[in-house]
Write a protein that holds these residues in place. Structure first.
Motif, PDB file in Angstrom:
ATOM      1  N   THR A  13       0.833  -1.205   0.000  1.00 39.11           N
ATOM      2  CA  THR A  13       0.000   0.000   0.000  1.00 39.11           C
ATOM      3  C   THR A  13       0.862   1.247   0.000  1.00 39.11           C
ATOM      4  OG1 THR A  13      -1.776  -1.115   1.182  1.00 39.11           O
ATOM      5  CG2 THR A  13      -1.761   1.284   1.255  1.00 39.11           C
ATOM      6  N   GLU A  14       1.781   1.321   0.961  1.00 40.10           N
ATOM      7  CA  GLU A  14       2.637   2.500   1.046  1.00 40.10           C
ATOM      8  C   GLU A  14       3.527   2.612  -0.177  1.00 40.10           C
ATOM      9  OE1 GLU A  14       5.551   4.752   4.279  1.00 40.10           O
ATOM     10  OE2 GLU A  14       4.363   2.993   4.862  1.00 40.10           O
ATOM     11  N   TYR A  15       4.000   1.460  -0.696  1.00 37.64           N
ATOM     12  CA  TYR A  15       4.785   1.512  -1.934  1.00 37.64           C
ATOM     13  C   TYR A  15       4.001   2.156  -3.058  1.00 37.64           C
ATOM     14  CZ  TYR A  15       6.524   0.286  -6.465  1.00 37.64           C
ATOM     15  OH  TYR A  15       6.915   0.372  -7.779  1.00 37.64           O
ATOM     16  N   THR A  16       2.780   1.704  -3.277  1.00 36.48           N
ATOM     17  CA  THR A  16       1.967   2.214  -4.378  1.00 36.48           C
ATOM     18  C   THR A  16       1.799   3.724  -4.294  1.00 36.48           C
ATOM     19  OG1 THR A  16       0.743   0.127  -4.417  1.00 36.48           O
ATOM     20  CG2 THR A  16      -0.237   1.991  -5.567  1.00 36.48           C
ATOM     21  N   LEU A  17       1.441   4.210  -3.130  1.00 34.53           N
ATOM     22  CA  LEU A  17       1.192   5.636  -2.957  1.00 34.53           C
ATOM     23  C   LEU A  17       2.476   6.449  -3.074  1.00 34.53           C
ATOM     24  CD1 LEU A  17      -1.333   5.385   0.011  1.00 34.53           C
ATOM     25  CD2 LEU A  17      -1.861   5.722  -2.410  1.00 34.53           C
ATOM     26  N   GLN A  18       3.528   5.998  -2.396  1.00 33.08           N
ATOM     27  CA  GLN A  18       4.766   6.769  -2.412  1.00 33.08           C
ATOM     28  C   GLN A  18       5.475   6.708  -3.762  1.00 33.08           C
ATOM     29  OE1 GLN A  18       7.539   6.550   0.770  1.00 33.08           O
ATOM     30  NE2 GLN A  18       5.986   6.387   2.365  1.00 33.08           N
ATOM     31  N   ALA A  19       5.420   5.562  -4.423  1.00 31.63           N
ATOM     32  CA  ALA A  19       6.065   5.453  -5.728  1.00 31.63           C
ATOM     33  C   ALA A  19       5.392   6.374  -6.740  1.00 31.63           C
ATOM     34  CB  ALA A  19       6.033   4.006  -6.208  1.00 31.63           C
ATOM     35  N   TYR A  20       4.057   6.423  -6.704  1.00 29.55           N
ATOM     36  CA  TYR A  20       3.346   7.334  -7.603  1.00 29.55           C
ATOM     37  C   TYR A  20       3.686   8.784  -7.277  1.00 29.55           C
ATOM     38  CZ  TYR A  20      -0.452   9.666 -10.084  1.00 29.55           C
ATOM     39  OH  TYR A  20      -1.180  10.494 -10.909  1.00 29.55           O
ATOM     40  N   ALA A  21       3.777   9.103  -5.993  1.00 33.30           N
ATOM     41  CA  ALA A  21       4.163  10.453  -5.590  1.00 33.30           C
ATOM     42  C   ALA A  21       5.561  10.783  -6.086  1.00 33.30           C
ATOM     43  CB  ALA A  21       4.097  10.586  -4.071  1.00 33.30           C
ATOM     44  N   PHE A  22       6.467   9.814  -6.006  1.00 35.88           N
ATOM     45  CA  PHE A  22       7.854  10.045  -6.414  1.00 35.88           C
ATOM     46  C   PHE A  22       7.955  10.358  -7.898  1.00 35.88           C
ATOM     47  CE2 PHE A  22      11.856   8.336  -8.103  1.00 35.88           C
ATOM     48  CZ  PHE A  22      12.766   9.130  -7.411  1.00 35.88           C
ATOM     49  N   ILE A  23       7.345   9.527  -8.743  1.00 36.49           N
ATOM     50  CA  ILE A  23       7.480   9.783 -10.182  1.00 36.49           C
ATOM     51  C   ILE A  23       6.707  11.023 -10.604  1.00 36.49           C
ATOM     52  CG2 ILE A  23       7.909   7.349 -10.695  1.00 36.49           C
ATOM     53  CD1 ILE A  23       5.040   7.234 -11.856  1.00 36.49           C
ATOM     54  N   SER A  24       5.620  11.346  -9.897  1.00 35.68           N
ATOM     55  CA  SER A  24       4.796  12.491 -10.290  1.00 35.68           C
ATOM     56  C   SER A  24       5.546  13.809 -10.208  1.00 35.68           C
ATOM     57  CB  SER A  24       3.528  12.561  -9.416  1.00 35.68           C
ATOM     58  OG  SER A  24       2.705  11.453  -9.644  1.00 35.68           O
ATOM     59  N   GLN A  25       6.538  13.908  -9.327  1.00 35.23           N
ATOM     60  CA  GLN A  25       7.263  15.174  -9.198  1.00 35.23           C
ATOM     61  C   GLN A  25       8.150  15.468 -10.397  1.00 35.23           C
ATOM     62  OE1 GLN A  25      10.229  15.125  -5.968  1.00 35.23           O
ATOM     63  NE2 GLN A  25      10.153  12.884  -6.037  1.00 35.23           N
ATOM     64  N   TYR A  26       8.402  14.443 -11.239  1.00 30.00           N
ATOM     65  CA  TYR A  26       9.235  14.623 -12.424  1.00 30.00           C
ATOM     66  C   TYR A  26       8.416  14.734 -13.703  1.00 30.00           C
ATOM     67  CZ  TYR A  26      12.849  13.276  -9.168  1.00 30.00           C
ATOM     68  OH  TYR A  26      13.673  13.231  -8.081  1.00 30.00           O
ATOM     69  N   ARG A  27       7.110  14.708 -13.536  1.00 30.34           N
ATOM     70  CA  ARG A  27       6.253  14.729 -14.715  1.00 30.34           C
ATOM     71  C   ARG A  27       6.142  16.130 -15.322  1.00 30.34           C
ATOM     72  NH1 ARG A  27       0.177  12.224 -14.756  1.00 30.34           N
ATOM     73  NH2 ARG A  27      -0.485  13.119 -16.730  1.00 30.34           N
TER      74      ARG A  27
END
Length: 421
Positions: free
Chosen positions: A407-421
């Motif tokens: 759960t935490e992986y899914t949310l944090q990983a999406y947050a991580f890549i989103s900052q480079y979008r």
């Protein structure tokens, strides 16, 4: 819902994560937990040496063989796929079209075969799309229908990954060799070269499809995956940067809970004197390496009786949970004493922790993971920093095991890549 939607698309994602409730956590866990389910399949006896994409035989003029529209799904339907979590529906922004692609890729013997995957395309964004390559986790041989190209209800591609696509990513989700169009071949479980090349060639096919359908893409490429998908994501990132950076520049990647340091993992399994719930997975890894690297030893070399005979008849059968009971002393000593050069070389060929990535990379891993131990990510982080990598982060999930961390992986990983979008 309109106000919530505006807030979600305007707030920093870390703020959004803090607002997601326990019902969302429960949903994500139920959907993604299957990624980490370990099992194994029967073996084929060809002796083959692995090749990465681009090595050996001449590449085809086109990778894409065919495309089939699976369906078009409005935003309202995507949101309704998560009835347990109404707020999660606010993440949905665009309708998506889902296609099944078949494409050419190389098998472990270097020969081109037909493979498949799912391509998820958001509709009506009005802008060039970034590409997200999603590498799925372990799929049991008796659950082959969970592969992305089947796009069946209840799978992670049908639910969570569809929501990611609806936020504005074109998502490429390869089946890997052994599933979908290539299901006649054994899946080369945890073999870095084939996971990476099958994923890269799916990206090539996806780009060709986008050109045919006049889907405008930008030059941003993001990579996600958990468990075997985390290992595949790391292997793909390494391949893209070291051999195909001009063709596919990596923007950012976020692998989760992958077995990146195979040599150390093998030592851990053979040394530890406690029950290990994942030994059946290691049987599959050994079978893959024994076959793919042309070692071709009999089962009785690796396994004590009666399990050698049992596994030869059914590689999917249960095994004891202690390494000393399952593995023969000769095999154990050959690895721990460093005399089994053939299998040690196979492990080293799949050590993908020690290299220097250039693009931002976040390593997510539960600190209490007893399935794929945390040291796999820690070793990768340390080795990469020693090589001078400056954009690698270690993101421990405190107290999380292999399943509770998803759960935490899914949310944090999406947050991580989103900052480079």
């Amino acid at each position: 819902m309109g106000v919530v939607r505006v807030l979600i698309h305007c707030l920093p994602f870390n703020v959004l994560v803090n607002h997601l409730n326990k019902r969302l956590a429960r949903f994500v866990f139920l959907v993604w937990a299957g990624l980490a389910t370990a099992s194994f399949t029967g073996c084929s006896k060809e002796a083959a040496m692995p090749r990465l994409a681009g090595e050996g035989a001449t590449a085809p003029d086109a990778y894409l063989v065919s495309s089939t529209l699976i369906g078009e799904y409005p935003a309202s339907e995507l949101a309704a796929r998560i009835p347990e979590v109404p707020i999660a529906g606010a993440l949905v922004r665009y309708p998506i079209r889902v296609y099944r692609l078949t494409y050419r890729t190389r098998n472990t013997d270097g020969q081109f075969i037909m493979a498949s995957g799912a391509l998820l395309v958001p509709v009506g964004t009005g802008q060039a799309l970034p590409v997200l390559s999603y590498q799925h986790g372990t799929i049991r041989p008796d659950e082959e229908g969970r592969a992305p190209s089947y796009y069946r209800s209840g799978s992670e591609v049908w639910s969570v990954v569809s929501v990611l696509a609806s936020t504005g990513y074109m998502v490429s989700a390869p089946d890997y060799i052994g599933y979908g169009a290539s299901k006649a071949f054994p899946h080369p479980y945890e073999q870095a070269a084939s996971l990476a090349s099958a994923s890269l060639d799916m990206l090539r096919a996806a780009r060709e499809f986008a050109g045919q359908q006049q889907v405008t893409l930008n030059q941003k490429h993001f990579l996600l995956g958990y468990s075997e998908g985390g290992f595949a994501t790391m292997a793909l990132h390494k391949l893209m940067e070291e051999q195909y950076s001009a063709e596919f520049p990596v923007t950012a990647s976020a692998p989760g809970a992958g077995a990146y340091h195979k040599s150390a993992f093998a030592d851990y399994i053979l040394k530890v004197d406690k029950p290990l719930s994942f030994l059946s997975t290691y049987v599959w890894v050994l079978d893959t390496y024994n076959r793919v690297y042309g070692i071709n030893r009999p089962f009785a070399y690796y396994y004590n009786q009666p399990w050698a005979t049992q596994l030869q008849a059914d590689l999917y059968s249960a095994v004891p949970d202690r390494a000393a009971l399952l593995f023969t002393p000769a095999f154990q000593q050959g690895i721990l004493n460093r005399t089994d050069q053939a299998m040690l070389a196979a492990f080293r060929a799949n050590d993908i922790h020690d290299w220097r990535p250039k693009a931002p990379l976040a390593l997510f891993h539960g600190t209490a993971d007893d399935y794929v131990p945390f040291f796999n990510s820690k070793d990768a982080y340390n080795a990469m920093h020693l090589r001078g990598a400056t954009q690698v982060e270690l993101r421990p999930i405190a107290g999380g095991n292999h399943f509770s961390s998803v759960t935490e992986y899914t949310l944090q990983a999406y947050a991580f890549i989103s900052q480079y979008r």
